[in-house]
Scaffold this active site. Structure first.
Site, short mmCIF file in Angstrom:
data_model
loop_
_atom_site.label_atom_id
_atom_site.label_comp_id
_atom_site.label_asym_id
_atom_site.label_seq_id
_atom_site.Cartn_x
_atom_site.Cartn_y
_atom_site.Cartn_z
N ASP A 97 24.71 -20.87 6.07
CA ASP A 97 24.49 -19.43 6.30
C ASP A 97 23.56 -19.20 7.48
O ASP A 97 22.66 -19.99 7.74
CB ASP A 97 23.89 -18.77 5.07
CG ASP A 97 24.84 -18.77 3.88
OD1 ASP A 97 26.04 -19.01 4.08
OD2 ASP A 97 24.35 -18.55 2.76
N ARG A 98 23.76 -18.09 8.13
CA ARG A 98 22.89 -17.71 9.25
C ARG A 98 21.42 -17.70 8.85
O ARG A 98 20.55 -18.15 9.60
CB ARG A 98 23.29 -16.33 9.77
CG ARG A 98 22.42 -15.82 10.91
CD ARG A 98 22.91 -14.50 11.45
NE ARG A 98 22.21 -14.15 12.68
CZ ARG A 98 22.66 -13.30 13.58
NH1 ARG A 98 23.82 -12.70 13.39
NH2 ARG A 98 21.98 -13.05 14.68
#
Length: 242
Positions: free
Chosen positions: A66-67
């Protein structure tokens, strides 16, 4: 043969190279950076483009995190290695381990979360009987009043799996802007307290490689906020940074 590469090399282009040979590249992605280009324009180059600028040739994305998550991301450096590593992930031959700081103190201190997970049109994920089988193992490494440090091993690789499973278990990840009860981000923490710390995988040329990566200062800072004498260590680590 198994090798471990715990140290981070900081390249001139700010790519933190954890491991590199002629087939495989592992780098440390900081929180807030995408692995591949997103739909909206960003001022921060994605990790794939940064690696392209550093090596001067394409790299092949094997998996993503995930970012908001920091930690290890694996790339292949040729098409055959890419196919090999993607198959290894699909066959669950890759061992992944994360560090997560969560709200509350899980009881029991270790266990398995296995609610099926379903992705909805909004991009959010939630437990759903119609969802895909999902399995997350956790172990409490340390705890204090109101929070815990966990080692988390996602056996399956669903979108937002760790965050959704832990929130559903009543212990959302601190700093999560999506999962857990309002107000969010959870605990008012500036970053998502989730870090990809260990990746063990079969190598295209044989044997096994184990890459490890300590969390960045933005993650470790939580332990300066918590009164250290109040932290009780339960797990197999002697500190907060492994």
């Amino acid at each position: 043969m198994e090798s471990s590469f715990p140290e981070t090399f900081r390249s001139p282009l700010s790519v933190s190279v954890l491991f590199q040979d002629n087939r495989v590249l592992a780098v440390h992605k900081p929180e807030g950076q995408l692995v591949i280009p997103g739909r909206a324009p960003d001022t921060i180059p994605c990790l794939k483009d940064e690696c392209l600028g550093f090596f001067g040739r394409p790299v092949f994305v094997v998996h993503r995190i995930d970012r908001e998550t920091s930690g290890i991301v694996l790339f292949a450096l040729d098409p055959d290695a890419h196919r090999f590593l993607c198959r290894a992930f699909e066959r669950r031959e890759v061992r992944k381990e994360y560090r997560a700081v969560v709200q509350g103190e899980p009881n029991p201190t270790e266990g398995v979360l296995s609610n099926p997970l379903r992705e909805f049109g909004s991009g959010r994920v939630a437990p759903d009987p119609r969802g895909k089988p999902s399995r997350t193992e956790y172990q409490t490494l340390a705890r204090w009043s109101g929070g815990s440090l966990l080692a988390v091993r996602p056996v399956t690789g669903r979108r937002h799996q760790i965050r959704t499973h832990l929130a559903g278990h009543g212990h959302p990840v601190l700093g999560d802007p999506l999962y857990g009860p309002a107000p969010r981000p959870i605990g008012g923490v500036a970053r998502l307290m989730l870090h990809a710390s260990v990746l063990q995988f079969p190598h295209p040329e044989g044997g096994t490689r184990t890459i490890s990566c300590g969390p960045p200062n933005s993650f470790i800072a939580i332990f300066d906020i918590v009164s250290k004498p109040k932290i009780v260590y339960l797990g197999r680590t002697g500190g907060t940074t492994q």
